[in-house]
Design a protein around this motif. Structure first.
Motif, PDB file in Angstrom:
ATOM      1  N   ASP A   1       0.834  -1.206   0.000  1.00 20.93           N
ATOM      2  CA  ASP A   1       0.000   0.000   0.000  1.00 20.93           C
ATOM      3  C   ASP A   1       0.867   1.254   0.000  1.00 20.93           C
TER       4      ASP A   1
ATOM      5  N   VAL B   1       2.283   1.869  -3.412  1.00 20.96           N
ATOM      6  CA  VAL B   1       1.262   2.409  -4.312  1.00 20.96           C
ATOM      7  C   VAL B   1       0.988   3.873  -3.992  1.00 20.96           C
TER       8      VAL B   1
ATOM      9  N   SER C   1       7.065  -3.609  -9.898  1.00 17.79           N
ATOM     10  CA  SER C   1       5.629  -3.510 -10.150  1.00 17.79           C
ATOM     11  C   SER C   1       5.346  -4.092 -11.528  1.00 17.79           C
TER      12      SER C   1
ATOM     13  N   ARG D   1      -2.613  -3.801  -7.783  1.00 15.71           N
ATOM     14  CA  ARG D   1      -1.520  -3.994  -6.826  1.00 15.71           C
ATOM     15  C   ARG D   1      -0.852  -5.333  -7.114  1.00 15.71           C
TER      16      ARG D   1
END
Length: 762
Positions: free
Chosen positions: A403, A406, A439, A445
């Motif tokens: 999180d 992100v 990523s 995610r």
């Protein structure tokens, strides 16, 4: 080493705070324009093209026998004998002075005057000439030094490792120059320096493997080392000689002495050397092929010591060779590391190319994945799941890290060896002090993370780098360097082994390859999806048509069977009556099945109309509507928290109707049925469940529950067409959600579904 006022407390890559104000003041010191030189030579600035003296050091009388007042404004030819002046002017005209200091010639005058080596360079629009006495006691001539240096270069080329090259270089430079101590000093990424090679006599304590903080050589000093490779301070107790300018010849602007060998040095640095018990020093830059400052060769002596231009030139050549060999040694190690990483990438890609779910293949080869990042643990985060391999923090901490990545908008490849510093408060230090993350989606995610555990390090510093110094009594208005260089130990925590550049580049390559696999499979799936959509449309149209057309015949069968039963009951035998009942029941079932098939087909053709649905209200309404089916039964309803959901309300009502009907049906044989309905928020989903204490099922067959016509119980036990749960699955998945079930025979079942916080409009 330069030496500044307040060293920062920065261990091998650490970032602990120091005296920031002092450090900034130190870095603003104009060390490239000191306005003075060291006294063992003479410096003049010539105005071109006339070669007229615009500035000159005020010690011209000691070296040339001409007061500086008389030299200012004079042409170069008037300062020397005709033959000397001609030789110097010819050399100036022939040399490439814009490329840095160049040896011009040796001026050999009358016996009443010194002989000089002349060195010149052009910088910042000014022609600077330095005259340094050609001393008769110089250690060797150029001719004598060449074979010595040639032999040393050959020996250096045979050394293979950074440590071996550094140690050999320090010994050879010390033998060539006669200094008491020679250090080879390597910078890390934060400009802290470690002594990796040393040769010293009994006059000095060893510094090998000690660290020195970045503030010992501030930024502007490092920039000078990149520009001017060699610097000599013959005597730290020298008295600076001022540079005077001729009136009317732009002499007010300070001359830039960045390339001058005679440049006077900062009083702070001189005090630093004295604190180290150094009376004279010489330093040589170790520059990589692209001009980056790799480190230094630093020479120290207990007494004043002059090093001839010939010897300095030989040392400069030797230092350049050392720098080349050091870079080759590091490149060799990096190349071998790169080859190994490439082989691991090749194997991982081969695994991923074999299966349909590429990330599953990574999960099935944990040893390869961990070895790629030389990691203690790894985590694969994809499609709302987190798979941990090796030694990892608890999954909630992994999700917090993801999180954070992100939210911070971190780059596609992120790495740090000090995660507790950049993400304080997370419980990651033990297993994930270092993280390398790639990523693999810009929308979802989806990450692959390599985790390195904390490595507690003991860093040996040359003195306490964080100890505040304060101002000296005799000069309270300026900065002062530290005095103590006794070994000081610091324990560094919250750090992992650093990520090598090759590892980060390999991770980038792996990421690009994974994305390539994803795109290829996406294209394949797109083709299959297009064909599947066409087939589904045909099947839906067929099933709709067949179901629609079958309704009328089944109604006729049911209707005429009922008429036959009413009109002929008295004439029929008992077994004939039973036959008619079977026909009626079968027709009823077939009609219901047709209606369910029509509804199932209709679900795939209906466009979703999502809104925010009050789930608690909706569930209670459905429960009240179904209470008639449960009349006369002992049922305990338990309603928990039911959060609102983003969904098509009509379809969501059908989901709950099917699930509640299912719970009522499979608890009919219980003396008291207990049905619990609840929900909660979990990450980016709203999760709902209905639990009953009914017939249950074997968990091994849970995957069949949501298929069309799939039943785990006989129809004689529990009626139904086997389409209700299939409808539930289809509706939930059209919203972008998922369904699952758990159960145990005769103990009950739990049906759950999850909807994303923002429903899909598929």
């Amino acid at each position: 080493m330069a030496g500044c006022a307040a060293p920062t407390n920065m261990a091998a890559g650490s970032e602990l705070s120091g005296t920031r104000l002092d450090l900034e003041t130190c870095e603003r010191e104009p060390i490239h324009t000191p306005g003075s030189i060291q006294p063992h030579g003479l410096l003049m600035v010539l105005e071109e093209p006339a070669l007229r003296v615009s500035r000159i050091s005020t010690n011209s009388f000691e070296h040339l026998g001409i007061p500086y007042e008389m030299a200012l404004g004079a042409e170069l030819s008037n300062l020397f004998e005709l033959s000397e002046a001609h030789e110097l002017i010819q050399a100036i005209g022939a040399a490439h002075l814009d490329e840095g200091p160049v040896y011009l010639c040796t001026l050999r005058g009358s016996t009443s005057r010194k002989n000089f080596h002349a060195v010149g360079h052009r910088h910042a629009g000014e022609l600077v000439i330095e005259l340094e006495p050609a001393r008769s006691d110089a250690t060797a001539s150029f001719e004598q030094l060449y074979p010595i240096v040639s032999t040393l270069v050959g020996r250096l080329k045979k050394a293979q490792t950074v440590e071996a090259i550094a140690q050999l270089a320090s010994s050879e430079v010390r033998g060539l120059t006669g200094f008491d101590r020679v250090l080879v000093y390597k910078f890390d990424n934060n400009w802290n320096g470690q002594v990796v090679g040393e040769s010293t006599n009994e006059k000095y304590s060893p510094y090998l493997h000690l660290w020195f903080p970045a503030s010992d050589i501030p930024k502007q000093a490092r920039q000078l080392y990149e520009m001017n490779r060699l610097r000599l301070i013959a005597d730290v107790d020298y008295q600076p000689v001022a540079i005077a300018g001729a009136p009317g010849m732009d002499s007010e602007r300070p001359v830039d002495l960045s390339f001058a060998a005679l440049r006077s040095v900062s009083p702070v640095h001189l005090e630093y050397l004295k604190n180290m018990q150094v009376a004279s020093s010489m330093s040589m830059s170790l520059l990589t092929g692209d001009g980056r400052l790799w480190g230094l060769i630093a020479c120290h002596h207990r007494t004043a010591r002059f090093v001839s231009l010939e010897t300095r030139t030989a040392c400069d050549l030797l230092a350049q060779t050392v720098a080349t060999q050091l870079e080759v040694a590091e490149q060799r190690v990096n190349y071998e590391r790169r080859l190994w990483l490439t082989s691991v990438i090749t194997r991982l890609l081969a695994y991923m190319a074999q299966g349909n779910e590429f990330l599953d293949e990574l999960r099935h080869h944990p040893d390869e994945l961990l070895s790629f990042g030389a990691a203690g643990g790894a985590a694969i985060v994809h499609a709302g799941t987190c798979t941990c391999l090796g030694a990892c923090p608890p999954q909630p901490e992994i999700w917090k890290l993801v999180d954070w990545l992100v939210e911070q908008g971190r780059e596609e490849v992120f790495h740090t060896d000090s995660l507790p510093l950049v993400l304080p408060g997370a419980n990651l230090q033990e297993h994930a002090s270092g993280v390398l993350a790639i990523s693999i989606s810009k929308i979802y995610r989806s990450y692959v993370l390599w985790l390195r555990p904390e490595v507690v390090q003991t860093v040996n510093w040359g003195g306490d780098p964080g100890k505040p110094m304060g101002s000296e009594k005799e000069t309270p208005d300026r900065l002062h360097p530290r005095r103590s260089f006794e070994t000081w130990k610091e324990t560094v925590r919250g750090r992992s082994l650093p990520w090598h550049r090759e590892e980060v580049e390999a991770a980038t390559e792996l990421r690009n390859a994974i994305i390539g696999i994803v795109l290829r499979k996406t294209e394949e799936l797109a083709g299959l999806s297009e064909e599947l959509q066409r087939s589904n449309k045909e099947l839906e149209a067929f099933s709709y048509s067949v179901s629609h057309d079958l309704r009328a015949p089944f109604r006729h069968i049911l209707g005429y069977s009922e008429l036959l039963k009413d009109s002929a009951t008295a004439k029929l035998e008992e077994n004939e009556k039973r036959y008619i009942e079977i026909i009626i029941q079968s027709a009823n079932f077939a009609g219901t099945l047709v209606e369910d098939l029509l509804n199932f087909s209709h679900l795939g053709r209906t466009k979703l109309r999502t809104s925010r649905v009050d789930t608690d209200r909706l569930v209670r309404e459905v429960t009240r509507d179904l209470e008639q089916e449960a009349s006369g039964r002992d049922i305990v309803w338990n309603f928990g928290y039911l959060p609102a959901a983003e969904a098509d309300e009509l379809l969501l009502r059908l989901v709950w109707q099917n699930l509640i009907e299912n719970a009522l049906k499979y608890t009919k044989n219980k003396a008291q049925a207990v049905i619990q309905i609840e929900g909660h928020e979990e990450g980016q989903e709203m999760v709902f469940s209905i639990t009953d204490n009914g017939a249950g099922f074997e968990q091994a067959y849970a995957g069949k529950l949501f298929g069309v016509f799939q039943r785990l119980h006989r129809m004689e036990e529990f009626s139904g067409t086997g389409i209700g749960l299939a409808n539930v699955k289809r509706i939930v998945e059209r919203h972008g959600g998922r369904v699952w079930a758990t159960g145990e025979v005769d103990k009950g079942a739990r049906f759950s579904f999850a909807l994303p916080t923002r429903s899909s409009t598929a």
